[in-house]
Design a protein around this motif. Sequence first.
Motif, PDB file in Angstrom:
ATOM      1  N   CYS A 198     -25.556   7.887 -44.376  1.00 33.36           N
ATOM      2  CA  CYS A 198     -23.951   7.548 -44.993  1.00 33.36           C
ATOM      3  C   CYS A 198     -23.620   6.614 -45.599  1.00 33.36           C
TER       4      CYS A 198
ATOM      5  N   ASP B  76     -24.770   5.934 -52.998  1.00 34.42           N
ATOM      6  CA  ASP B  76     -25.235   6.700 -54.312  1.00 34.42           C
ATOM      7  C   ASP B  76     -24.327   6.767 -55.997  1.00 34.42           C
ATOM      8  N   ARG B  77     -22.780   7.686 -54.962  1.00 37.64           N
ATOM      9  CA  ARG B  77     -22.104   8.169 -55.710  1.00 37.64           C
ATOM     10  C   ARG B  77     -20.777   6.241 -56.023  1.00 37.64           C
TER      11      ARG B  77
ATOM     12  N   ARG C 101     -26.073   5.000 -47.383  1.00 47.47           N
ATOM     13  CA  ARG C 101     -27.038   5.489 -48.957  1.00 47.47           C
ATOM     14  C   ARG C 101     -26.045   6.346 -49.588  1.00 47.47           C
ATOM     15  N   ASP C 102     -25.626   7.563 -49.040  1.00 49.61           N
ATOM     16  CA  ASP C 102     -24.576   8.563 -50.074  1.00 49.61           C
ATOM     17  C   ASP C 102     -23.960   7.826 -50.535  1.00 49.61           C
TER      18      ASP C 102
END
Length: 134
Positions: free
Chosen positions: A49, A55-56, A51-52
């Motif tokens: 979660c 990344d965004r 990392r997501d």
Amino acid sequence: MEENYIYPVILKREDSEILVSFPDFPGQVTCAETEEEAIKAAQEILSLCIRDIEDRGGECPLPSKYQDIKLEEDDKLVYIHMWMPYFRHIEKIIYVKKTLTVPKWLDEMAKKKNINFSAVLVKGLKNELGIGER
């Protein structure tokens, strides 16, 4: 990017499993047979979660305060510490071989400049798919 995160996790025993839920990440759930496995599973979910969101280019939610978390009977509240350099490091990326064709003149120019075709292809695919660089 932060290095450390601490998030609350709710463990709930149901029959032979422990259900794991995340007050600050609604919709994320997992389960395990033991508390130790539940903690490891919680770390895995949280790392994905976080990392997501990173990344965004987003901001991770602030951790809920324990007094604001509603627990049912027999629920157990634990806090999971996430040191993200470790979790970023253990992420495994599996590579697959692809064959591609490029014009000869382009191949020659790229070789003269020592361009790594795989790196360029990965970067181009990520750009085309709208995926941020890691």
